[in-house]
Design a protein around this motif. Sequence first.
Motif, short mmCIF file in Angstrom:
data_model
loop_
_atom_site.label_atom_id
_atom_site.label_comp_id
_atom_site.label_asym_id
_atom_site.label_seq_id
_atom_site.Cartn_x
_atom_site.Cartn_y
_atom_site.Cartn_z
N THR A 149 -86.24 10.29 14.87
CA THR A 149 -86.44 10.86 14.05
C THR A 149 -86.70 12.15 13.98
OG1 THR A 149 -88.20 9.77 12.74
CG2 THR A 149 -85.57 8.93 12.67
N LEU B 140 -84.47 6.05 19.16
CA LEU B 140 -84.04 6.39 18.70
C LEU B 140 -85.96 7.58 17.72
CD1 LEU B 140 -81.36 5.42 17.06
CD2 LEU B 140 -81.04 6.63 19.02
N GLU C 94 -89.14 13.06 11.46
CA GLU C 94 -89.77 12.69 11.21
C GLU C 94 -91.10 12.48 11.90
OE1 GLU C 94 -92.62 10.00 8.00
OE2 GLU C 94 -90.09 9.91 8.46
N GLU C 95 -90.63 11.79 13.24
CA GLU C 95 -91.50 11.54 14.53
C GLU C 95 -91.35 12.70 15.32
OE1 GLU C 95 -90.00 6.45 15.13
OE2 GLU C 95 -88.66 8.39 15.81
N SER D 74 -73.80 5.73 10.79
CA SER D 74 -75.01 6.68 11.16
C SER D 74 -76.58 6.48 11.23
CB SER D 74 -75.04 8.29 10.99
OG SER D 74 -74.95 8.38 9.87
N ASP E 85 -79.66 18.17 18.86
CA ASP E 85 -79.22 17.15 18.18
C ASP E 85 -78.00 16.81 18.26
OD1 ASP E 85 -78.57 14.40 16.89
OD2 ASP E 85 -78.93 15.37 14.22
N GLY F 224 -79.61 13.28 12.92
CA GLY F 224 -80.13 12.98 12.20
C GLY F 224 -81.37 12.10 13.76
N PHE F 225 -80.75 12.22 14.95
CA PHE F 225 -81.49 11.47 16.07
C PHE F 225 -81.84 12.37 17.28
CE2 PHE F 225 -80.14 8.24 13.38
CZ PHE F 225 -81.04 7.55 12.31
N ASP G 35 -91.51 7.82 19.91
CA ASP G 35 -90.30 6.80 19.57
C ASP G 35 -91.88 5.53 18.72
OD1 ASP G 35 -88.73 5.15 18.20
OD2 ASP G 35 -88.19 4.14 20.66
N GLN H 33 -80.20 3.81 13.92
CA GLN H 33 -81.73 3.78 13.47
C GLN H 33 -82.07 2.18 13.48
OE1 GLN H 33 -82.74 5.54 9.84
NE2 GLN H 33 -84.68 6.21 10.48
N ASP I 110 -81.60 11.06 20.60
CA ASP I 110 -80.64 9.58 21.72
C ASP I 110 -81.78 9.29 22.70
OD1 ASP I 110 -78.53 10.44 22.71
OD2 ASP I 110 -77.98 10.42 21.03
#
Length: 455
Positions: A314, A312, A316-317, A5, A254, A259-260, A306, A9, A262
């Motif tokens: 995240t 990907l 945070e993004e 995983s 998700d 955690g991403f 992104d 990233q 996609d």
Amino acid sequence: MKRLSVLPQQCLLLVTCLLMALEAVPIDIDKTKVKAEGHVEGEKVENPDTGLYYDEYLRQVIDVLETDKHFREKLQTADIEEIKSGKLSRELDLVSHHVRTRLDELKRQEVARLRMLIKAKMDSVQDTGIDHQALLKQFEHLNHQNPDTFEPKDLDMLIKAATSDLENYDKTRHEEFKKYEMMKEHERREYLKTLDEEKRKREESKFEEMKKKHGDHPKVHHPGSKDQLKEVWEEADGLDPNEFDPKTFFKLHDVNNDGFLDEQELEALFTKELEKVYDPKNEEDDMVEMEEERLRMREHVMNEVDVNKDRLVTLEEFLRATEKKEFLEPDSWETLDQQQLFTEDELKEFENHISQQEDELRKKAEELQKQKEELQRQHDQLQAQKQELQQVVKQMEQKKLQQGNPPSGPGGELKIQPPGEHKTGDAPKHPAGGDQPLPPGHVQEPAVRTDQVHP
């Protein structure tokens, strides 16, 4: 341990499509629970097709490398530059013998597959003297100079080829879509040329009516905006729009809990917007255009959200993007029907290209027709010669029969009777008279002539 995983990233496009469990779930399913069910430990997750012609080989190599603990650890701590520069590929020398043996086997199978494809292609054009080694150079995802073993250079070439190909994948799709639209317009105009003035006017009127009907749809929200996400939150997830929470929304969508977000998970978010414009039941709605619209939406969100360009998103993004002005007050989104997809000059160039292709095909067809006619002429000539020869043989047989000669066989050989067989009229007569043959061992006395005088 869940399938790598951390690696997706870091490995840009390659890992995005190959190591992630990109299980796209239809967005119109009502999910009212924030906590999605996680995957079972060790559960095999199907990855989507990357669209690469060596997709299966790429997947198999990744699966084998995952089984080596040392390489997996290096993979998790490597950054993008280490992967793209080839530094990570050198770690292949430290993997277990079993892994290397399996990779060798995979490479030999891939080389054999490519050789088979080359042979099939060459056979289709009736080429001879195939130099497989030279033709393998066109495949840049493996080291063709060493077809038997998988070396660090192979992994390096595989990563670089996949990264480059995937970077150009969306661009290629856009180009193919543009050609598709120009071909549609070209065929429409060619069809209009075959109609008389009255029918042509009716067709033009119908075309404009369909365009207007297609463009008459509800407002499409800007992809990735708060309004667009809230609509998904309310209509697809079945949650209260007044309680919209970006963090909860991210976890809800998700799908594989890695955690991403996609590309597939992002594209699923646009289904509701696309349904406003496209309906497969409507004649005026083109589903090919719908998929192009989906691709445009996904690219737009990726470009906006992104930050590190690893394809990907995240958490945070995602949260950072929700704080931007564009998230709250976005510009209007222009759908494909509101844009000029090509110019008249581009269409003219496209039509000229088609005309050239048609001329080439026509010339080839004429050449093939000439070859066919020549072969038919030769065939007819041979048939005439065969019939003439058969007639000559027949006349010779008749002439032999008239001259009292034994006839010949099918191959012209004489039909001679086997020894011991005689005609009925030539058999020696029995001394006592009659037509009975003489007994075995009997010597026939010479006949006495009555005109001779005995002493």
